[in-house]
Design a protein around this motif. Sequence first.
Motif, PDB file in Angstrom:
ATOM      1  N   ALA A 112      -6.499 -26.841  23.087  1.00 42.93           N
ATOM      2  CA  ALA A 112      -5.623 -26.055  23.964  1.00 42.93           C
ATOM      3  C   ALA A 112      -6.171 -26.025  25.386  1.00 42.93           C
ATOM      4  O   ALA A 112      -5.428 -26.174  26.359  1.00 42.93           O
ATOM      5  N   LEU A 113      -7.474 -25.838  25.516  1.00 44.98           N
ATOM      6  CA  LEU A 113      -8.089 -25.828  26.848  1.00 44.98           C
ATOM      7  C   LEU A 113      -7.936 -27.192  27.534  1.00 44.98           C
ATOM      8  O   LEU A 113      -7.684 -27.260  28.740  1.00 44.98           O
ATOM      9  N   PHE A 114      -8.070 -28.268  26.761  1.00 44.39           N
ATOM     10  CA  PHE A 114      -7.862 -29.608  27.318  1.00 44.39           C
ATOM     11  C   PHE A 114      -6.437 -29.753  27.834  1.00 44.39           C
ATOM     12  O   PHE A 114      -6.212 -30.180  28.969  1.00 44.39           O
ATOM     13  N   LEU A 115      -5.462 -29.353  27.013  1.00 43.93           N
ATOM     14  CA  LEU A 115      -4.058 -29.469  27.407  1.00 43.93           C
ATOM     15  C   LEU A 115      -3.782 -28.646  28.661  1.00 43.93           C
ATOM     16  O   LEU A 115      -3.162 -29.125  29.614  1.00 43.93           O
ATOM     17  N   LEU A 116      -4.254 -27.402  28.683  1.00 46.97           N
ATOM     18  CA  LEU A 116      -3.999 -26.549  29.844  1.00 46.97           C
ATOM     19  C   LEU A 116      -4.683 -27.086  31.099  1.00 46.97           C
ATOM     20  O   LEU A 116      -4.129 -26.999  32.194  1.00 46.97           O
ATOM     21  N   SER A 117      -5.860 -27.658  30.940  1.00 47.27           N
ATOM     22  CA  SER A 117      -6.534 -28.257  32.097  1.00 47.27           C
ATOM     23  C   SER A 117      -5.714 -29.398  32.680  1.00 47.27           C
ATOM     24  O   SER A 117      -5.590 -29.526  33.904  1.00 47.27           O
ATOM     25  N   THR A 118      -5.123 -30.209  31.809  1.00 40.37           N
ATOM     26  CA  THR A 118      -4.294 -31.319  32.317  1.00 40.37           C
ATOM     27  C   THR A 118      -3.066 -30.779  33.037  1.00 40.37           C
ATOM     28  O   THR A 118      -2.631 -31.342  34.036  1.00 40.37           O
ATOM     29  N   PHE A 119      -2.514 -29.654  32.550  1.00 42.78           N
ATOM     30  CA  PHE A 119      -1.352 -29.046  33.213  1.00 42.78           C
ATOM     31  C   PHE A 119      -1.678 -28.661  34.645  1.00 42.78           C
ATOM     32  O   PHE A 119      -0.902 -28.897  35.562  1.00 42.78           O
ATOM     33  N   TYR A 120      -2.830 -28.031  34.836  1.00 40.27           N
ATOM     34  CA  TYR A 120      -3.157 -27.547  36.171  1.00 40.27           C
ATOM     35  C   TYR A 120      -3.453 -28.698  37.125  1.00 40.27           C
ATOM     36  O   TYR A 120      -3.079 -28.640  38.295  1.00 40.27           O
ATOM     37  N   ILE A 121      -4.095 -29.741  36.627  1.00 36.67           N
ATOM     38  CA  ILE A 121      -4.312 -30.921  37.474  1.00 36.67           C
ATOM     39  C   ILE A 121      -2.966 -31.565  37.790  1.00 36.67           C
ATOM     40  O   ILE A 121      -2.700 -31.977  38.924  1.00 36.67           O
ATOM     41  N   ASN A 122      -2.089 -31.641  36.790  1.00 40.09           N
ATOM     42  CA  ASN A 122      -0.760 -32.209  36.993  1.00 40.09           C
ATOM     43  C   ASN A 122       0.032 -31.395  38.019  1.00 40.09           C
ATOM     44  O   ASN A 122       0.729 -31.939  38.870  1.00 40.09           O
ATOM     45  N   ALA A 123      -0.087 -30.070  37.949  1.00 37.67           N
ATOM     46  CA  ALA A 123       0.615 -29.214  38.918  1.00 37.67           C
ATOM     47  C   ALA A 123       0.172 -29.537  40.332  1.00 37.67           C
ATOM     48  O   ALA A 123       0.995 -29.634  41.251  1.00 37.67           O
ATOM     49  N   ALA A 124      -1.120 -29.727  40.510  1.00 40.56           N
ATOM     50  CA  ALA A 124      -1.621 -30.104  41.837  1.00 40.56           C
ATOM     51  C   ALA A 124      -1.111 -31.489  42.220  1.00 40.56           C
ATOM     52  O   ALA A 124      -0.745 -31.729  43.378  1.00 40.56           O
ATOM     53  N   SER A 125      -1.036 -32.392  41.239  1.00 40.87           N
ATOM     54  CA  SER A 125      -0.625 -33.772  41.545  1.00 40.87           C
ATOM     55  C   SER A 125       0.806 -33.843  42.036  1.00 40.87           C
ATOM     56  O   SER A 125       1.119 -34.581  42.954  1.00 40.87           O
ATOM     57  N   TRP A 126       1.701 -33.060  41.438  1.00 42.12           N
ATOM     58  CA  TRP A 126       3.093 -33.164  41.875  1.00 42.12           C
ATOM     59  C   TRP A 126       3.430 -32.206  43.001  1.00 42.12           C
ATOM     60  O   TRP A 126       4.229 -32.515  43.871  1.00 42.12           O
ATOM     61  N   SER A 127       2.813 -31.015  43.038  1.00 44.92           N
ATOM     62  CA  SER A 127       3.200 -30.048  44.070  1.00 44.92           C
ATOM     63  C   SER A 127       2.734 -30.497  45.454  1.00 44.92           C
ATOM     64  O   SER A 127       3.489 -30.401  46.426  1.00 44.92           O
ATOM     65  N   PHE A 128       1.528 -30.997  45.537  1.00 36.33           N
ATOM     66  CA  PHE A 128       1.031 -31.468  46.835  1.00 36.33           C
ATOM     67  C   PHE A 128       1.823 -32.688  47.281  1.00 36.33           C
ATOM     68  O   PHE A 128       2.198 -32.811  48.450  1.00 36.33           O
ATOM     69  N   LEU A 129       2.100 -33.572  46.335  1.00 35.79           N
ATOM     70  CA  LEU A 129       2.881 -34.772  46.650  1.00 35.79           C
ATOM     71  C   LEU A 129       4.298 -34.395  47.079  1.00 35.79           C
ATOM     72  O   LEU A 129       4.841 -34.964  48.033  1.00 35.79           O
ATOM     73  N   ALA A 130       4.898 -33.431  46.414  1.00 33.23           N
ATOM     74  CA  ALA A 130       6.242 -32.985  46.785  1.00 33.23           C
ATOM     75  C   ALA A 130       6.255 -32.423  48.205  1.00 33.23           C
ATOM     76  O   ALA A 130       7.193 -32.659  48.971  1.00 33.23           O
ATOM     77  N   ALA A 131       5.212 -31.694  48.566  1.00 35.85           N
ATOM     78  CA  ALA A 131       5.129 -31.140  49.918  1.00 35.85           C
ATOM     79  C   ALA A 131       5.054 -32.262  50.958  1.00 35.85           C
ATOM     80  O   ALA A 131       5.700 -32.202  52.011  1.00 35.85           O
ATOM     81  N   ILE A 132       4.297 -33.305  50.663  1.00 38.07           N
ATOM     82  CA  ILE A 132       4.187 -34.440  51.591  1.00 38.07           C
ATOM     83  C   ILE A 132       5.526 -35.173  51.702  1.00 38.07           C
ATOM     84  O   ILE A 132       5.945 -35.567  52.794  1.00 38.07           O
ATOM     85  N   ILE A 133       6.203 -35.354  50.564  1.00 43.42           N
ATOM     86  CA  ILE A 133       7.510 -36.023  50.570  1.00 43.42           C
ATOM     87  C   ILE A 133       8.489 -35.250  51.451  1.00 43.42           C
ATOM     88  O   ILE A 133       9.207 -35.832  52.268  1.00 43.42           O
ATOM     89  N   GLU A 134       8.519 -33.926  51.283  1.00 44.64           N
ATOM     90  CA  GLU A 134       9.405 -33.097  52.106  1.00 44.64           C
ATOM     91  C   GLU A 134       9.004 -33.190  53.577  1.00 44.64           C
ATOM     92  O   GLU A 134       9.850 -33.323  54.457  1.00 44.64           O
ATOM     93  N   LYS A 135       7.719 -33.116  53.863  1.00 42.60           N
ATOM     94  CA  LYS A 135       7.213 -33.153  55.238  1.00 42.60           C
ATOM     95  C   LYS A 135       7.609 -34.449  55.945  1.00 42.60           C
ATOM     96  O   LYS A 135       7.953 -34.449  57.123  1.00 42.60           O
ATOM     97  N   ARG A 136       7.579 -35.544  55.190  1.00 38.44           N
ATOM     98  CA  ARG A 136       7.906 -36.850  55.779  1.00 38.44           C
ATOM     99  C   ARG A 136       9.403 -37.159  55.750  1.00 38.44           C
ATOM    100  O   ARG A 136       9.816 -38.237  56.152  1.00 38.44           O
TER     101      ARG A 136
END
Length: 199
Positions: A112-136
């Motif tokens: 469960a901890l492994f799965l949740l850790s991947t979720f949080y890294i994934n959240a950073a991967s798409w949210s930061f990227l989404a912000a850059i996409i919007e910015k550009r």
Amino acid sequence: MLDNPLREIKEQILTPAAKRVGKYMHPTTLSLIGFSVGVGAGLAAWGEYYALGFLLWIINRFIDGLDGTVARMYHKQSDFGGYVDILLDFGIYAWIPVSLVLDNTSEAMLAALFLLSTFYINAASWSFLAAIIEKRGLSNPDKKTSITMPTGLIEGAETVIFYGMFFLLPGKIVILFSIMGGLVILTILQRLIWAGQHL
């Protein structure tokens, strides 16, 4: 992976309910109700009432889709509403795996901890990227979500399927958490490759 192809079908299914509910209820209120139902799904799983937990999970996902349809139909879309919806979704995504292993073995807790850790890294991967996409200014003008993000192997539809299996196959929780966590890592790598090619 499945979200874009299923999005139009989802909208068609949810439109009749959205027409009725949207007259009386704000989309953010729906998000909060859906969150409460999701908390109930986790509590049911914790108590080993897996069938009830599964039913509440499906209701949670239905309401989670309904709030966005209501927002679009009644022109109540807002960045804040989209943000609240995402935060509540991630709260439930974290709560359910934890609730399924609270009284379980340490092996299940590690999975469960492994799965949740991947979720949080994934959240950073798409949210930061989404912000850059919007910015550009690279976002899709016909988008059906608050932000534009590159597609990935694990998205909303796949999450619904995996979480359903968590409730239906609680004896296989370690392997299911591990498989989903591995697929989330592949999704993170997909978005990293996309960013390398497009940014």
